[in-house]
Design a protein around this motif. Structure first.
Motif, mmCIF file in Angstrom:
data_model
loop_
_atom_site.group_PDB
_atom_site.id
_atom_site.type_symbol
_atom_site.label_atom_id
_atom_site.label_comp_id
_atom_site.label_asym_id
_atom_site.label_seq_id
_atom_site.Cartn_x
_atom_site.Cartn_y
_atom_site.Cartn_z
ATOM 1 N N CYS A 68 -45.302 21.612 78.642
ATOM 2 C CA CYS A 68 -44.654 21.724 77.326
ATOM 3 C C CYS A 68 -43.135 21.833 77.455
ATOM 4 C CB CYS A 68 -45.182 22.935 76.577
ATOM 5 S SG CYS A 68 -46.901 22.783 76.098
ATOM 6 N N CYS A 69 -42.673 22.749 78.310
ATOM 7 C CA CYS A 69 -41.234 23.009 78.379
ATOM 8 C C CYS A 69 -40.589 22.543 79.677
ATOM 9 C CB CYS A 69 -40.942 24.494 78.174
ATOM 10 S SG CYS A 69 -41.524 25.535 79.519
ATOM 11 N N GLY A 70 -41.380 22.160 80.685
ATOM 12 C CA GLY A 70 -40.832 21.640 81.926
ATOM 13 C C GLY A 70 -40.437 22.688 82.947
ATOM 14 N N LEU A 71 -40.829 23.942 82.729
ATOM 15 C CA LEU A 71 -40.466 25.004 83.660
ATOM 16 C C LEU A 71 -41.564 25.258 84.680
ATOM 17 C CD1 LEU A 71 -38.815 27.596 81.253
ATOM 18 C CD2 LEU A 71 -37.666 26.167 82.962
ATOM 19 N N LEU A 72 -41.142 25.683 85.859
ATOM 20 C CA LEU A 72 -42.070 26.083 86.904
ATOM 21 C C LEU A 72 -42.392 27.566 86.746
ATOM 22 C CD1 LEU A 72 -40.262 24.331 89.858
ATOM 23 C CD2 LEU A 72 -42.440 23.648 88.876
ATOM 24 N N GLY A 73 -43.539 27.989 87.244
ATOM 25 C CA GLY A 73 -43.863 29.407 87.261
ATOM 26 C C GLY A 73 -45.018 29.807 86.369
ATOM 27 N N LYS A 117 -34.412 26.300 85.212
ATOM 28 C CA LYS A 117 -34.143 25.247 84.229
ATOM 29 C C LYS A 117 -35.303 24.262 84.230
ATOM 30 C CE LYS A 117 -29.121 25.297 84.602
ATOM 31 N NZ LYS A 117 -27.931 24.476 84.888
ATOM 32 N N PRO A 118 -35.534 23.555 83.108
ATOM 33 C CA PRO A 118 -36.601 22.545 83.080
ATOM 34 C C PRO A 118 -36.340 21.440 84.106
ATOM 35 C CG PRO A 118 -35.820 23.012 80.863
ATOM 36 C CD PRO A 118 -34.878 23.702 81.816
ATOM 37 N N LEU A 119 -37.413 20.895 84.661
ATOM 38 C CA LEU A 119 -37.274 19.773 85.583
ATOM 39 C C LEU A 119 -36.759 18.554 84.826
ATOM 40 C CD1 LEU A 119 -40.574 20.032 87.644
ATOM 41 C CD2 LEU A 119 -38.294 20.808 88.291
ATOM 42 N N SER A 121 -49.511 18.914 67.339
ATOM 43 C CA SER A 121 -49.018 17.577 67.651
ATOM 44 C C SER A 121 -49.698 17.013 68.891
ATOM 45 C CB SER A 121 -47.507 17.590 67.851
ATOM 46 O OG SER A 121 -47.181 18.210 69.084
ATOM 47 N N GLY A 122 -50.139 17.898 69.813
ATOM 48 C CA GLY A 122 -50.790 17.446 71.038
ATOM 49 C C GLY A 122 -49.846 16.774 72.018
ATOM 50 N N ALA A 123 -48.569 16.752 71.699
ATOM 51 C CA ALA A 123 -47.592 16.083 72.551
ATOM 52 C C ALA A 123 -47.051 17.036 73.613
ATOM 53 C CB ALA A 123 -46.436 15.552 71.703
ATOM 54 N N HIS A 124 -47.060 16.572 74.828
ATOM 55 C CA HIS A 124 -46.441 17.302 75.922
ATOM 56 C C HIS A 124 -45.198 16.521 76.346
ATOM 57 C CE1 HIS A 124 -50.442 19.235 76.403
ATOM 58 N NE2 HIS A 124 -49.671 20.259 76.649
ATOM 59 N N GLN A 125 -44.065 17.128 76.231
ATOM 60 C CA GLN A 125 -42.808 16.464 76.570
ATOM 61 C C GLN A 125 -42.792 16.009 78.024
ATOM 62 O OE1 GLN A 125 -39.254 18.414 75.160
ATOM 63 N NE2 GLN A 125 -38.202 17.944 77.043
ATOM 64 N N TYR A 126 -43.484 16.721 78.901
ATOM 65 C CA TYR A 126 -43.452 16.425 80.330
ATOM 66 C C TYR A 126 -44.740 15.807 80.837
ATOM 67 C CZ TYR A 126 -39.031 18.785 80.450
ATOM 68 O OH TYR A 126 -37.734 19.115 80.234
#
Length: 118
Positions: A89-94, A57-59, A111-116
């Motif tokens: 981008c999505c907050g997942l590890l790996g 799951k995303p952090l 957009s250049g935006a990183h949610q995390y």
């Protein structure tokens, strides 16, 4: 325990005794140091914890906490240390964002935006 003495910058020694799980007794040699610290002049504004997380799951970026004084709920921002492969981008590890399906979406790239974060 030596960390608290350094953070507080006490003028004289402080004895710190562990009474039981998460309960400590602080014995100050200087009343002025004790008064300054009890009035808010040296308590740290963070909490460091080690947790077990589901890496599928995303952090989480925030967590809701309840204060001890009045039970009021507050939001705390989480930061993570020593992450190996992490996708901003999505907050997942790996894997990293260059390998992310969501990150390779043309709209997300433009957009250049990183949610995390970056």
């Amino acid at each position: 325990m030596a960390t608290m003495k350094i953070i507080w910058r006490v003028s004289r020694d402080v004895e710190i005794l562990a009474l039981e799980n998460n309960l400590f007794l602080f014995k100050f040699q200087c009343d002025r140091d004790k008064e300054r610290i009890l009035e808010g002049g040296g308590w740290t504004n963070f909490l460091r914890v080690r947790v077990e997380i589901n890496i599928k799951k995303p952090l989480r970026r925030t967590v809701k906490l309840q204060t001890w004084e009045n039970g009021r709920e507050v939001w705390g921002r989480l930061t993570y240390k020593r992450l190996a492969s992490f996708c901003y981008c999505c907050g997942l590890l790996g894997y990293i964002d260059a390998d992310c399906e969501k990150g390779n979406d043309r709209e997300n790239i433009n957009s250049g935006a990183h949610q995390y974060g970056d």
